[in-house]
Design an enzyme around this catalytic site. Structure first.
Site, mmCIF file in Angstrom:
data_model
loop_
_atom_site.group_PDB
_atom_site.id
_atom_site.type_symbol
_atom_site.label_atom_id
_atom_site.label_comp_id
_atom_site.label_asym_id
_atom_site.label_seq_id
_atom_site.Cartn_x
_atom_site.Cartn_y
_atom_site.Cartn_z
ATOM 1 N N CYS A 1 0.827 -1.198 0.000
ATOM 2 C CA CYS A 1 0.000 0.000 0.000
ATOM 3 C C CYS A 1 0.868 1.258 0.000
ATOM 4 O O CYS A 1 1.444 1.581 -1.029
ATOM 5 C CB CYS A 1 -0.996 -0.050 1.152
ATOM 6 S SG CYS A 1 -2.465 0.905 0.782
ATOM 7 N N HIS B 1 -3.602 -4.931 0.557
ATOM 8 C CA HIS B 1 -2.984 -5.486 1.774
ATOM 9 C C HIS B 1 -3.079 -7.008 1.752
ATOM 10 O O HIS B 1 -4.059 -7.570 2.247
ATOM 11 C CB HIS B 1 -3.709 -4.962 3.012
ATOM 12 C CG HIS B 1 -3.438 -3.531 3.319
ATOM 13 N ND1 HIS B 1 -2.411 -3.121 4.142
ATOM 14 C CD2 HIS B 1 -4.044 -2.405 2.891
ATOM 15 C CE1 HIS B 1 -2.416 -1.794 4.216
ATOM 16 N NE2 HIS B 1 -3.400 -1.343 3.467
ATOM 17 N N GLU C 1 -1.677 -9.121 3.547
ATOM 18 C CA GLU C 1 -1.583 -9.748 4.876
ATOM 19 C C GLU C 1 -2.945 -10.131 5.451
ATOM 20 O O GLU C 1 -3.042 -11.024 6.286
ATOM 21 C CB GLU C 1 -0.817 -8.844 5.857
ATOM 22 C CG GLU C 1 -1.497 -7.542 6.264
ATOM 23 C CD GLU C 1 -1.201 -6.372 5.336
ATOM 24 O OE1 GLU C 1 -0.912 -6.606 4.143
ATOM 25 O OE2 GLU C 1 -1.272 -5.216 5.801
HETATM 26 N N1 GLN Z 1 -1.859 6.742 2.898
HETATM 27 C C1 GLN Z 1 -2.003 6.020 1.668
HETATM 28 C C2 GLN Z 1 -3.371 6.211 1.033
HETATM 29 O O1 GLN Z 1 -4.288 6.590 1.708
HETATM 30 C C3 GLN Z 1 -1.715 4.531 1.893
HETATM 31 C C4 GLN Z 1 -2.678 3.882 2.792
HETATM 32 C C5 GLN Z 1 -2.206 2.529 3.299
HETATM 33 O O2 GLN Z 1 -1.027 2.231 3.248
HETATM 34 N N2 GLN Z 1 -3.112 1.726 3.813
HETATM 35 O O3 GLN Z 1 -3.554 5.969 -0.115
#
Ligand code: GLN
Length: 557
Positions: A381, A518, A520
């Site tokens: 992410c 994600h 995970e």
């Molecule tokens: N801050 C980034 C976004 O909002 C990544 C978010 C995250 O890593 N879950 O896109």
């Protein structure tokens, strides 16, 4: 229709006793006996969901397929069983009150006085009933500790629940602490007695006590607890500290917990199939190899913030009979001069998801290090977004390239807020800008992703289309797709309409992959996630190159 059975789990004495793990482990045992089991978490705090809570206070926010931002215990529930959690599986006082107040404003109560009993308690009970579907057994964990003011309506609701559905269909399990006093060399039952007294004062008599303890409880102690707490002696279960959380189901089984539950609920099942758990524990406790992975992040003080990530790495390691040692490195320290030294010894580097400016440049520096030194890299992410920034700045010559989350005026906004995109999951066009409501604008939950053949991603997944969970606002900016591709960045995973970049890779590297989702959240100990399995596999190759002597010995642990 068959009547489902319910187990309510409460906690006493203090928090962090592992109620969530206890609930998940009981569910695992019941599944291993062939029952269809689901779980639910009821949290007494006022936030409508944990989405906006600081991970340092609350731990990780777990995301479900249907896009609910939930308590991290739901992660344990999914990892220990085959269930897929959803919005129906986590409620908070805030969400319960919110829905009662909405009904009141709508005039649903026809001018009546709206009260905790019966309106709030009825709402709680209807949330419980609403999640049971056609499962045989539902395990409901009440967050917090008995005695907290906030948890009272929940306890009252579960007290009433037994009368509603019949005594033989409901069981109360109380998780408590039996501390060991070094000075006198004995374990103490008084805190448990007090906590049960508190519970009985609310009208709930626990059927089973799960006693967290560091020493095995003798028959005498169990008899004493049974006597004072009005529980049958075989209803007092020793929940002793274990090395790996995945030992808990087996440990409970050895204590006879599953037998006792079945007897009290009058359920007949086959004997449990526990071989997969035993094999898993063997792989975890006696690994052949060991690797060291650096996680460069912000919330390094409390590993609860990266719960699913830690577990996914353990699962990925178990798939290679490898112990994964995690080095949490504060990205702000990497940012300082000479900060690379903190990650030099790592066999692989991972940048997890995150929000906020702090430590961003340190993370970018760690990415440069991984790219230049050909260290296996996984960016999740925010980690993927920063890998894009790093590539744009240092390979494609886009000086000051950034994500618009951190620099609104960057000349190269390689990561930005998509103003408009079609959300085919919810069948609607989403429009947003910097001023949009903070909670409501995230891409949340499961989205499909199509993989390009012959990439790190397709090798790992071995299937052309996948579904992964998201939780972010910002996206890859397609304006820069061709130019970055021209400099060697590979887009190996895209949304089916090819509009959203989901996975990036650097092919000219042993293994460098960033994913917008994600992974995970979908890893299970028995089914390690393909990306984590591949990533740990590459870390192992790296370790073998760096420390061949460790691998000649065959087993280093
Ligand atoms: N801050 C980034 C976004 O909002 C990544 C978010 C995250 O890593 N879950 O896109």
């Amino acid at each position: 229709m068959r009547q489902p059975k319910f187990i309510f789990i409460t906690g006493g004495v203090l928090s962090s006793l592992g109620k969530g793990l206890a609930a998940a482990s009981i569910a695992a045992l019941m599944e291993s006996r062939g029952l269809r089991v689901t779980l639910q978490k009821l949290d007494p705090y006022i936030n409508v969901d944990p989405g906006t809570m600081n991970p340092l206070q609350h731990g990780e926010v777990f995301v479900t397929d249907d896009g609910a931002e939930t308590d991290l215990d739901l992660g344990h529930y999914e990892r220990f069983t085959h269930v897929c959690m959803s919005k129906k599986n986590n409620f908070t006082s805030g969400s319960i009150y919110y829905s009662v107040i909405t009904k009141e404003r709508r005039g649903d109560y026809l001018g009546g006085t709206v009260q905790v009993i019966p309106h709030i308690t009825d709402e709680i009970k209807s949330c419980i009933r609403g999640a049971v579907d056609d499962f045989d057994l539902m395990i409901v964990e009440i967050g917090g500790t008995v005695g907290d003011i906030e948890s009272l309506p929940f306890l009252e609701a579960i007290r009433q629940f037994r009368n509603d559905v019949g005594r033989e269909n409901v069981l109360y399990i109380h998780v408590t602490l039996v501390p060991y006093m070094k000075t006198s060399g004995e374990v103490k039952t008084k805190p448990t007695q007090h906590s049960v007294k508190e519970l009985r004062g609310i009208g709930i008599q626990p059927d089973i006590l799960l006693c967290r303890t560091e020493k095995n409880l003798s028959t005498d102690i169990k008899a004493k607890l049974a006597h004072f707490c009005n529980v049958e002696p075989d209803g007092v279960i020793t929940a002793i500290d274990v090395e790996s959380i995945y030992e808990v189901p087996i440990q409970f089984h050895q204590e006879g917990l599953d037998e006792k539950i079945l007897r009290l609920l009058n359920i007949w099942t086959r004997t449990p199939v526990l071989d997969p758990w035993e094999q898993l524990i063997h792989r975890l406790k006696e690994p052949a190899y060991q690797v060291r992975i650096a996680i460069v992040g912000k919330y390094i003080d409390l590993t609860e913030s990266y719960k699913s990530l830690n577990e996914a790495l353990v699962h990925g390691g178990a798939a290679h009979s490898t112990r994964v040692l995690l080095d949490y490195v504060d990205s702000e320290n990497v940012e300082k001069e000479g900060g690379e030294a903190l990650i030099e010894g790592a066999d692989a580097i991972l940048i997890p998801g995150g929000f906020g400016q702090r430590g961003v440049e340190g993370k970018i520096k760690a990415i440069t290090y991984a790219r230049e030194n050909r260290v296996p890299f996984l960016g999740i992410c925010l980690g993927m977004q920063l890998a894009t920034v790093e590539f744009a700045r240092n390979i494609a010559g886009m000086e000051k390239a950034h994500s618009m989350e951190f620099d609104k005026h960057t000349p190269y906004p390689v990561i930005y807020l998509m103003r408009e995109w079609f959300d085919y999951k919810n069948n609607q066009t989403i429009r947003r800008d910097e001023n949009s409501d903070f909670g409501g604008t995230m891409r949340l939950g499961a989205y499909p992703c199509v993989l390009e053949p012959q990439t790190f991603a397709s090798q790992a997944y071995q299937q052309p289309e996948i579904s992964e969970r998201h939780r972010h606002r910002y996206e890859f900016n397609n304006e820069f797709r061709d130019i970055l591709a021209g400099h060697g960045l590979r887009f190996s995973g895209l949304s089916p309409d090819r509009n959203l970049v989901e996975i990036i890779e650097i092919p000219d590297h042993p293994w460098f992959l960033g994913c917008q989702f994600h992974p995970e959240f979908k890893s299970r100990p028995m089914e390690p996630h393909p990306l984590f399995k591949a990533f740990v596999g590459k870390a192992l190759e790296e370790a073998r190159k760096k420390r061949p002597e460790d691998f000649q010995k065959e087993c280093i642990c």
